[in-house]
Design a protein around this motif. Sequence first.
Motif, mmCIF file in Angstrom:
data_model
loop_
_atom_site.group_PDB
_atom_site.id
_atom_site.type_symbol
_atom_site.label_atom_id
_atom_site.label_comp_id
_atom_site.label_asym_id
_atom_site.label_seq_id
_atom_site.Cartn_x
_atom_site.Cartn_y
_atom_site.Cartn_z
ATOM 1 N N LYS A 87 0.771 -1.359 0.021
ATOM 2 C CA LYS A 87 -0.001 0.053 0.042
ATOM 3 C C LYS A 87 0.853 1.491 0.073
ATOM 4 O O LYS A 87 0.422 2.289 -0.207
ATOM 5 N N SER A 105 -8.161 -0.747 3.899
ATOM 6 C CA SER A 105 -8.703 -0.729 2.539
ATOM 7 C C SER A 105 -7.759 -0.920 1.352
ATOM 8 O O SER A 105 -6.654 -0.826 1.767
ATOM 9 N N ASN A 149 -6.223 0.166 -1.334
ATOM 10 C CA ASN A 149 -5.896 0.998 -1.999
ATOM 11 C C ASN A 149 -4.619 1.575 -1.714
ATOM 12 O O ASN A 149 -4.112 1.090 -0.655
ATOM 13 N N ARG A 167 -5.188 7.109 -1.583
ATOM 14 C CA ARG A 167 -6.336 7.180 -2.329
ATOM 15 C C ARG A 167 -7.506 6.713 -1.767
ATOM 16 O O ARG A 167 -7.593 6.029 -0.681
ATOM 17 N N SER A 197 -10.787 4.616 -0.813
ATOM 18 C CA SER A 197 -11.012 3.076 -0.814
ATOM 19 C C SER A 197 -11.757 2.526 -2.017
ATOM 20 O O SER A 197 -12.373 3.211 -2.640
ATOM 21 N N PRO A 198 -11.253 1.458 -2.287
ATOM 22 C CA PRO A 198 -11.928 0.793 -3.466
ATOM 23 C C PRO A 198 -13.209 0.210 -3.327
ATOM 24 O O PRO A 198 -13.493 -0.756 -2.376
ATOM 25 N N HIS A 226 -11.100 -0.621 -9.211
ATOM 26 C CA HIS A 226 -10.037 0.351 -8.340
ATOM 27 C C HIS A 226 -9.048 -0.148 -7.675
ATOM 28 O O HIS A 226 -8.127 0.322 -7.515
ATOM 29 N N VAL A 227 -9.384 -1.541 -7.506
ATOM 30 C CA VAL A 227 -8.261 -2.399 -6.560
ATOM 31 C C VAL A 227 -7.145 -2.545 -7.556
ATOM 32 O O VAL A 227 -5.967 -2.277 -7.361
ATOM 33 N N ASP A 273 -4.805 0.549 -8.247
ATOM 34 C CA ASP A 273 -3.642 0.710 -7.387
ATOM 35 C C ASP A 273 -2.989 -0.458 -7.164
ATOM 36 O O ASP A 273 -1.588 -0.311 -6.716
ATOM 37 N N TYR A 314 -7.760 10.879 2.423
ATOM 38 C CA TYR A 314 -8.389 10.561 1.373
ATOM 39 C C TYR A 314 -8.116 11.580 0.225
ATOM 40 O O TYR A 314 -8.822 11.604 -0.769
ATOM 41 N N ASP A 358 -16.207 6.067 -6.196
ATOM 42 C CA ASP A 358 -16.020 5.610 -7.660
ATOM 43 C C ASP A 358 -16.127 7.065 -8.376
ATOM 44 O O ASP A 358 -15.296 7.600 -9.204
ATOM 45 N N ARG A 412 -12.729 9.035 -7.673
ATOM 46 C CA ARG A 412 -11.932 8.465 -8.612
ATOM 47 C C ARG A 412 -11.783 9.110 -9.779
ATOM 48 O O ARG A 412 -10.944 9.262 -10.554
#
Length: 370
Positions: free
Chosen positions: A61, A148, A150, A154, A156-157, A162-163, A166, A239, A318, A321
């Motif tokens: 991470k 989380s 991410n 960043r 959280s996914p 998203h995962v 990252d 965040y 989402d 992002r």
Amino acid sequence: MRLRSTRVLVVDREHPDPSAIETAAACLRGGGLVVLPTETVYGLGANALDPRAVAGIFDAKGRPATDPLIVHVHGVEELASVARELPPVMRTLAAHFWPGPLTVILPKHGRIPPEVTAGLDTVAVRVPAHPVARRLIAAAAVPVAAPSANLFSRPSPTQVSHVLADLEGRVDVVLDAGPTDVGVESTILDLTVWPPLIRRPGGVSLEALCAVVPDVQLMTGLGDAADAQVSPGQLLRHYAPRARVTVIEGDADAARRHALAEIRRRVAAGVSLAVLAPEEDILHLRGAWDDTAGTRRVVFRAYGSRSDAPRCARELFDALRAVDRPDVDEIVAIAPDAPGIGLAIRDRLMRAAEGRVVRVGAAPAQGAAS
Ligand code: TXA
Ligand code: MG
């Protein structure tokens, strides 16, 4: 950072393929890193009893080792192996909120290595409700430490795209069960103090907690330096997207009026701008903007609806992002003044904005972030 080959296993949410669960469980037992769906956000899991595996989480991470992790267990029966003392109120909380998006902070059991808790004498624990997380923890038969999934700082996914954006190449297995249900992280309730203190608002609302334990208090001044020492992850920066964010809170009319003025002012100054707001506000602003401003480009992005705060929560990360793009310099976000999950939404936006929050119009709903 150690390179890994990442295997994505798509699983059914209610009836995941047992062989996929066993592959992921074996990976955890063997010291590997597994991304798992929870009802809140995706988590980056490792065997909480294996200090080397846990070190891998921080490495993957890019997270400072001073930021402690949440330990995920299958049921309240496992608590005694993670925490050395359970306050009486724990039984009530577990009966009402577990499995579910509530994390509690308790005195740490000696069995949990210091790497998990960043050397603190307390441990954060939760019993997740997602069927895939539950099956995985049961099959692995170890407590699972998981932040989380991410990269540090960043959002959280809430879905596997998203995962992978990252963490692809940084984790061993990803269990893909589609988008998560709640969309913001668990509520963190500190039970090492009395009255119990909410250190992070989340999936279980302040109102729901107070209905069961009326003493529960909300930590004020979330994110100031003094608090950061007690709950090190609760930094304002947590965040923050690349762009500079300003949040507008308040009733629809006042928030839209203020947002429109902000949009005009920024565009006139040559700033490339994104606007993030519930869909009714976006419709209104887009209409007003097209009428007045002609061709100058503004990215409008809706998240949820003022009439459906849980949907705002599900769609928030989402949307954050999506507007966190290299060509966007500033983001103007409108936060709904809803009670319940609205508190967690405002908290996450306030952090994304590093505290730049403007409150307009009528007084905020009860339980607004302070
Ligand atoms: O919903 C969630 O809670 C998700 C899913 C994956 O379970 N997890 C999550 O973990 O959000 P993470 O690491 O992103 O956030 C955990 C927060 C951090 O801010 C950390 O500082 C705080 O919990 N925390 C963990 N242990 C703590 C402790 N012993 N005392 C105070 N705060 C703690
Ligand atoms: Mg996190």
